[in-house]
Scaffold this motif. Structure first.
Motif, PDB file in Angstrom:
ATOM      1  N   PHE A  98     126.782  75.355   1.398  1.00 28.44           N
ATOM      2  CA  PHE A  98     125.852  74.193   1.937  1.00 28.44           C
ATOM      3  C   PHE A  98     124.301  74.078   1.794  1.00 28.44           C
ATOM      4  CE2 PHE A  98     125.903  69.431   2.250  1.00 28.44           C
ATOM      5  CZ  PHE A  98     124.801  69.433   2.969  1.00 28.44           C
ATOM      6  N   SER A  99     123.943  75.152   2.677  1.00 27.36           N
ATOM      7  CA  SER A  99     121.914  75.327   2.667  1.00 27.36           C
ATOM      8  C   SER A  99     121.868  75.663   1.967  1.00 27.36           C
ATOM      9  CB  SER A  99     122.183  76.672   4.380  1.00 27.36           C
ATOM     10  OG  SER A  99     122.840  77.114   3.907  1.00 27.36           O
ATOM     11  N   GLY A 100     122.958  76.109   0.816  1.00 28.64           N
ATOM     12  CA  GLY A 100     121.629  76.437  -0.866  1.00 28.64           C
ATOM     13  C   GLY A 100     121.648  76.158  -1.605  1.00 28.64           C
ATOM     14  N   LEU A 101     122.286  74.958  -1.014  1.00 27.48           N
ATOM     15  CA  LEU A 101     122.224  73.534  -2.171  1.00 27.48           C
ATOM     16  C   LEU A 101     120.875  72.939  -1.891  1.00 27.48           C
ATOM     17  CD1 LEU A 101     126.188  72.375  -1.954  1.00 27.48           C
ATOM     18  CD2 LEU A 101     124.685  74.256  -4.286  1.00 27.48           C
ATOM     19  N   ALA A 102     120.611  71.886  -3.108  1.00 29.90           N
ATOM     20  CA  ALA A 102     119.303  71.559  -3.081  1.00 29.90           C
ATOM     21  C   ALA A 102     120.487  70.245  -3.241  1.00 29.90           C
ATOM     22  CB  ALA A 102     118.375  70.826  -3.821  1.00 29.90           C
ATOM     23  N   LEU A 103     120.045  68.742  -2.638  1.00 32.17           N
ATOM     24  CA  LEU A 103     120.913  67.289  -3.459  1.00 32.17           C
ATOM     25  C   LEU A 103     119.804  66.505  -3.061  1.00 32.17           C
ATOM     26  CD1 LEU A 103     123.447  67.673  -0.101  1.00 32.17           C
ATOM     27  CD2 LEU A 103     123.431  69.116  -1.826  1.00 32.17           C
ATOM     28  N   GLY A 104     120.778  65.511  -3.734  1.00 34.40           N
ATOM     29  CA  GLY A 104     119.951  64.203  -4.299  1.00 34.40           C
ATOM     30  C   GLY A 104     120.555  63.530  -3.830  1.00 34.40           C
ATOM     31  N   TRP A 105     120.076  62.047  -3.929  1.00 35.73           N
ATOM     32  CA  TRP A 105     120.814  60.448  -3.577  1.00 35.73           C
ATOM     33  C   TRP A 105     119.669  59.880  -5.214  1.00 35.73           C
ATOM     34  CZ3 TRP A 105     124.746  58.856  -2.018  1.00 35.73           C
ATOM     35  CH2 TRP A 105     125.294  59.158  -1.026  1.00 35.73           C
ATOM     36  N   PHE A 106     120.914  59.586  -5.989  1.00 39.34           N
ATOM     37  CA  PHE A 106     120.558  58.723  -7.447  1.00 39.34           C
ATOM     38  C   PHE A 106     121.133  57.326  -7.736  1.00 39.34           C
ATOM     39  CE2 PHE A 106     118.219  61.786  -9.661  1.00 39.34           C
ATOM     40  CZ  PHE A 106     118.841  62.682  -9.290  1.00 39.34           C
ATOM     41  N   ARG A 107     120.673  56.229  -8.383  1.00 39.55           N
ATOM     42  CA  ARG A 107     121.212  55.201  -8.457  1.00 39.55           C
ATOM     43  C   ARG A 107     121.568  54.874  -9.732  1.00 39.55           C
ATOM     44  NH1 ARG A 107     116.838  51.634  -4.902  1.00 39.55           N
ATOM     45  NH2 ARG A 107     115.258  51.443  -6.450  1.00 39.55           N
ATOM     46  N   GLN A 108     122.515  53.502  -9.511  1.00 37.36           N
ATOM     47  CA  GLN A 108     121.988  53.443 -11.874  1.00 37.36           C
ATOM     48  C   GLN A 108     122.840  52.025 -11.124  1.00 37.36           C
ATOM     49  OE1 GLN A 108     124.843  55.169 -14.366  1.00 37.36           O
ATOM     50  NE2 GLN A 108     124.015  54.025 -15.497  1.00 37.36           N
ATOM     51  N   ALA A 109     122.321  50.413 -11.543  1.00 36.62           N
ATOM     52  CA  ALA A 109     122.098  49.429 -11.673  1.00 36.62           C
ATOM     53  C   ALA A 109     122.390  48.979 -12.648  1.00 36.62           C
ATOM     54  CB  ALA A 109     120.828  48.609 -11.539  1.00 36.62           C
ATOM     55  N   PRO A 110     123.508  47.781 -13.139  1.00 37.06           N
ATOM     56  CA  PRO A 110     124.195  47.327 -14.329  1.00 37.06           C
ATOM     57  C   PRO A 110     122.826  47.651 -15.148  1.00 37.06           C
ATOM     58  CG  PRO A 110     124.533  45.377 -12.605  1.00 37.06           C
ATOM     59  CD  PRO A 110     123.951  46.815 -12.208  1.00 37.06           C
ATOM     60  N   GLY A 111     123.591  48.068 -16.727  1.00 42.59           N
ATOM     61  CA  GLY A 111     122.493  48.323 -17.849  1.00 42.59           C
ATOM     62  C   GLY A 111     121.558  48.462 -17.243  1.00 42.59           C
TER      63      GLY A 111
END
Length: 123
Positions: A29-42
């Motif tokens: 786990f500590s070797g991973l970079a992590l991100g959040w993304f989002r997708q709205a309709p359309g």
């Protein structure tokens, strides 16, 4: 292979808060970079926040800076996104993503993705 499972989405009124979680397995786990993304309709999937393996480096989209906080618990293999002062414009499916370090903001550079969790903000 890396598996990611998001949770914590739901319906909230404008001005409210939610905390998303992403459980990660399959690689150190500590070797991973992590991100959040989002997708709205359309709309296309967009970057929200990212964090390095050590948590020393974080990035935020301008639209969420000052309202959202990304964090991780390397002992629990879990990524978080604390979302405050939510507005209807934050309504989207939120995805967590992983890649080998370093942390980046570009969606195309993330190799592993969760299935997403719906966040709906009512006005």
């Amino acid at each position: 292979q890396v598996q990611l499972v998001e949770s914590g989405g739901g319906l909230v009124q404008a001005g409210g808060s939610l905390r998303l979680s992403c459980a990660v397995s399959g690689r150190t786990f500590s070797g991973l970079a992590l991100g959040w993304f989002r997708q709205a309709p359309g709309k296309e999937r967009e970057f929200v926040a990212a964090i390095s393996g050590s948590s020393r480096t974080t990035y935020y989209a301008d639209s969420v800076k000052g309202r959202f906080t990304i964090s991780r618990d390397n002992a629990k293999n879990t990524l978080y996104l604390q979302m405050n002062s939510l507005g209807p414009e934050d309504t989207a499916v939120y995805y967590c993503a992983a890649r080998q370090s370093p942390a980046v903001t570009a969606r195309s550079l993330y190799d592993y993705w969760g299935q997403g969790t719906q966040v709906t903000v009512s006005s």
